[in-house]
Write a protein that holds these residues in place. Structure first.
Motif, PDB file in Angstrom:
ATOM      1  N   ASP A  32       0.802  -1.222   0.000  1.00  0.00           N
ATOM      2  CA  ASP A  32       0.000   0.000   0.000  1.00  0.00           C
ATOM      3  C   ASP A  32       0.835   1.273   0.000  1.00  0.00           C
ATOM      4  OD1 ASP A  32      -2.467  -1.123  -0.234  1.00  0.00           O
ATOM      5  OD2 ASP A  32      -3.073  -0.822   1.854  1.00  0.00           O
ATOM      6  N   GLU A  82      -1.253   5.983   4.935  1.00  0.00           N
ATOM      7  CA  GLU A  82      -2.067   6.555   5.997  1.00  0.00           C
ATOM      8  C   GLU A  82      -3.535   6.524   5.583  1.00  0.00           C
ATOM      9  OE1 GLU A  82      -3.718   7.569   8.940  1.00  0.00           O
ATOM     10  OE2 GLU A  82      -1.534   7.676   9.251  1.00  0.00           O
ATOM     11  N   ARG A  83      -4.312   5.676   6.238  1.00  0.00           N
ATOM     12  CA  ARG A  83      -5.718   5.504   5.862  1.00  0.00           C
ATOM     13  C   ARG A  83      -6.537   6.772   6.083  1.00  0.00           C
ATOM     14  NH1 ARG A  83      -7.252   1.537   2.414  1.00  0.00           N
ATOM     15  NH2 ARG A  83      -6.056  -0.357   2.829  1.00  0.00           N
ATOM     16  N   ASP A  84      -6.228   7.528   7.131  1.00  0.00           N
ATOM     17  CA  ASP A  84      -6.991   8.747   7.385  1.00  0.00           C
ATOM     18  C   ASP A  84      -6.831   9.756   6.242  1.00  0.00           C
ATOM     19  OD1 ASP A  84      -8.014   7.846   9.788  1.00  0.00           O
ATOM     20  OD2 ASP A  84      -6.334   8.638  10.948  1.00  0.00           O
ATOM     21  N   GLU A 139      -5.600   8.688   3.196  1.00  0.00           N
ATOM     22  CA  GLU A 139      -5.662   7.904   1.955  1.00  0.00           C
ATOM     23  C   GLU A 139      -4.493   8.239   1.044  1.00  0.00           C
ATOM     24  OE1 GLU A 139      -8.024   5.429   0.499  1.00  0.00           O
ATOM     25  OE2 GLU A 139      -8.063   5.140   2.662  1.00  0.00           O
ATOM     26  N   ARG A 169     -15.203  -0.330   5.635  1.00  0.00           N
ATOM     27  CA  ARG A 169     -13.930   0.394   5.610  1.00  0.00           C
ATOM     28  C   ARG A 169     -14.086   1.723   4.873  1.00  0.00           C
ATOM     29  NH1 ARG A 169      -9.297  -2.537   2.423  1.00  0.00           N
ATOM     30  NH2 ARG A 169      -9.580  -4.047   4.104  1.00  0.00           N
ATOM     31  N   HIS A 170     -14.748   1.710   3.735  1.00  0.00           N
ATOM     32  CA  HIS A 170     -14.927   2.951   2.976  1.00  0.00           C
ATOM     33  C   HIS A 170     -15.774   3.959   3.761  1.00  0.00           C
ATOM     34  CE1 HIS A 170     -12.868   1.537  -0.522  1.00  0.00           C
ATOM     35  NE2 HIS A 170     -13.754   0.599  -0.817  1.00  0.00           N
ATOM     36  N   PHE A 202     -13.724   5.657   6.473  1.00  0.00           N
ATOM     37  CA  PHE A 202     -12.775   6.664   6.014  1.00  0.00           C
ATOM     38  C   PHE A 202     -13.408   7.717   5.103  1.00  0.00           C
ATOM     39  CE2 PHE A 202     -10.043   3.120   7.293  1.00  0.00           C
ATOM     40  CZ  PHE A 202      -9.242   3.799   8.211  1.00  0.00           C
TER      41      PHE A 202
END
Length: 208
Positions: free
Chosen positions: A57, A107-109, A111, A168-169, A172
């Motif tokens: 990722d 970083e997912r926050d 993206e 998940r979507h 976020f």
């Protein structure tokens, strides 16, 4: 997932003392939402030798680049990753053992990829990486697979997997409707590619 890794250490030759004199890189592949991150982190936690986690990722192209390429609405598809850069990093991880090797995270926050967020210290003997496309038969992804000692394909129930993706979507930032539409239009198209390549895995592990 940690318990699954403990019960099945044989899925990763080299997690045990056999690998004490060579660094191995093991890949965890699977469809979006199959639980790759959890499983990979479980293997790292269960390893009997020093281990590190380096996911695919971190090689997402940044949104500014995806927008320039006209690919932002397909973020997560194979062409939205720097696969050649990923392959080069894995080669460095394998060969450069006298100093730390830094790797990008995600970083997912935000993206967004984050440079040098992860590190593989010199003492690490097992590196676990994970991503959707480790088994794709395209030049850039073959270059990735060439750096892997083993690829484990995860399989899970598709309804469970899709529900995870929607959740998940939403977590976020997408609305439930936007999340469902994204899963159907983008994630499931990518899942078809992953499934078509699954026969190239060294072994398949069923997850819940």
């Amino acid at each position: 997932m940690v318990e699954l890794a403990r019960r099945h250490p044989a899925i990763v030759p080299g997690v045990t003392a056999q690998a004490r004199h060579s660094r191995r890189i093991v890949g965890i592949a699977g469809k979006p939402g199959a639980g790759k991150t959890t499983y990979a982190l479980g293997l790292v936690a269960a390893s009997e030798v020093p281990a590190a986690y380096v996911p695919m990722d971190g090689f997402h192209l940044a949104d500014v680049r995806l927008r320039a390429l006209g690919l932002l609405d397909r973020k997560g598809a194979p062409e939205t990753f720097d696969a050649w850069g990923y392959a080069a990093l894995l080669r460095r991880v394998r060969e450069e053992r006298d100093h730390p090797v830094y790797a990008p995270g995600f970083e997912r926050d935000l993206e967004q990829p984050i440079a040098a967020a992860l590190v593989v210290p010199p003492e690490v003997e097992l590196v676990v990486t994970e991503g959707n496309y480790l088994l794709l038969d395209r030049p850039e992804w073959r270059a990735v697979r060439d750096q892997l000692d083993e690829v484990v394909q995860l399989e899970t129930d598709d309804d469970v997997r899709r529900a995870r993706l929607v959740a998940r979507h939403v977590e976020f930032g997408k609305s439930p409707a936007e999340a469902q539409a994204w899963v159907e239009r983008v994630d499931e198209a990518n899942a078809v590619l992953v499934e078509a390549a699954a026969h190239r895995a060294h072994r398949v592990v069923q997850t819940s």
